[in-house]
Motif scaffolding. Structure first.
Motif, PDB file in Angstrom:
ATOM      1  N   ALA A  32      43.667  42.800  45.801  1.00 55.79           N
ATOM      2  CA  ALA A  32      42.744  41.937  47.524  1.00 55.79           C
ATOM      3  C   ALA A  32      41.748  41.800  46.694  1.00 55.79           C
ATOM      4  CB  ALA A  32      42.085  43.366  48.154  1.00 55.79           C
ATOM      5  N   PRO A  33      41.952  40.487  46.970  1.00 56.36           N
ATOM      6  CA  PRO A  33      40.392  39.685  46.392  1.00 56.36           C
ATOM      7  C   PRO A  33      38.889  40.482  46.523  1.00 56.36           C
ATOM      8  CG  PRO A  33      40.967  38.709  49.090  1.00 56.36           C
ATOM      9  CD  PRO A  33      41.913  39.375  48.529  1.00 56.36           C
ATOM     10  N   GLY A  34      38.439  40.314  44.546  1.00 55.37           N
ATOM     11  CA  GLY A  34      37.198  40.804  44.717  1.00 55.37           C
ATOM     12  C   GLY A  34      37.721  42.638  44.017  1.00 55.37           C
ATOM     13  N   LYS A  35      38.490  43.171  44.793  1.00 50.11           N
ATOM     14  CA  LYS A  35      38.904  44.688  44.421  1.00 50.11           C
ATOM     15  C   LYS A  35      40.557  44.889  42.704  1.00 50.11           C
ATOM     16  CE  LYS A  35      38.254  46.261  48.096  1.00 50.11           C
ATOM     17  NZ  LYS A  35      38.925  47.677  49.671  1.00 50.11           N
ATOM     18  N   GLU A  36      40.493  45.753  42.240  1.00 47.69           N
ATOM     19  CA  GLU A  36      41.109  45.584  41.207  1.00 47.69           C
ATOM     20  C   GLU A  36      43.004  46.173  41.450  1.00 47.69           C
ATOM     21  OE1 GLU A  36      38.081  47.691  37.957  1.00 47.69           O
ATOM     22  OE2 GLU A  36      40.259  48.926  39.002  1.00 47.69           O
TER      23      GLU A  36
END
Length: 123
Positions: A40-44
């Protein structure tokens, strides 16, 4: 190694369903474990599900257990991820992965990866 190509994802409303496929090239796919990951955006990147080369064993992340089903058809060199009861938090780019050692797939260390496909769940 095998080359992997995911099917197109898409936009679906919360509560809906979507099935992703992962087409593999090469005759060794049937002897490879495969898995699905998402980022997901901004996540690993995170593990979603994995399945053994025979299809007899499968594992899921707690967040998708009971909603997602991983499967494979070795005759078609294709793996699948059936996603039901989708939630907005399932929005991510989904990747399939494959390798001979099951642990390598499950831990995200597979040598073969697809290019990723976007899945967006609207609320």
């Amino acid at each position: 190694q095998v080359q992997l190509v995911e099917s197109r994802g898409g936009l679906v409303q919360a509560g809906g369903s979507l099935r992703l496929s992962c087409a593999a090239s090469g005759r060794t796919f049937s002897s490879y474990a495969m898995g699905w990951f998402r980022q997901a955006p901004g996540k690993e990147r995170e593990f979603v599900a994995a399945i053994s080369w025979t299809g007899s064993s499968s594992y899921y992340a707690d967040s998708v257990k009971g909603r997602f089903t991983i499967s494979r058809d070795n005759a078609k060199n294709t793996g699948y991820l059936q996603m039901n009861s989708l939630k907005p938090e399932d929005t991510a780019v989904y990747y399939c992965a494959a390798d001979a050692p099951f642990a390598a797939v499950q831990l995200g260390h597979a040598r073969s990866w697809g290019q990723g496909t976007q899945v967006t769940v609207s609320s």
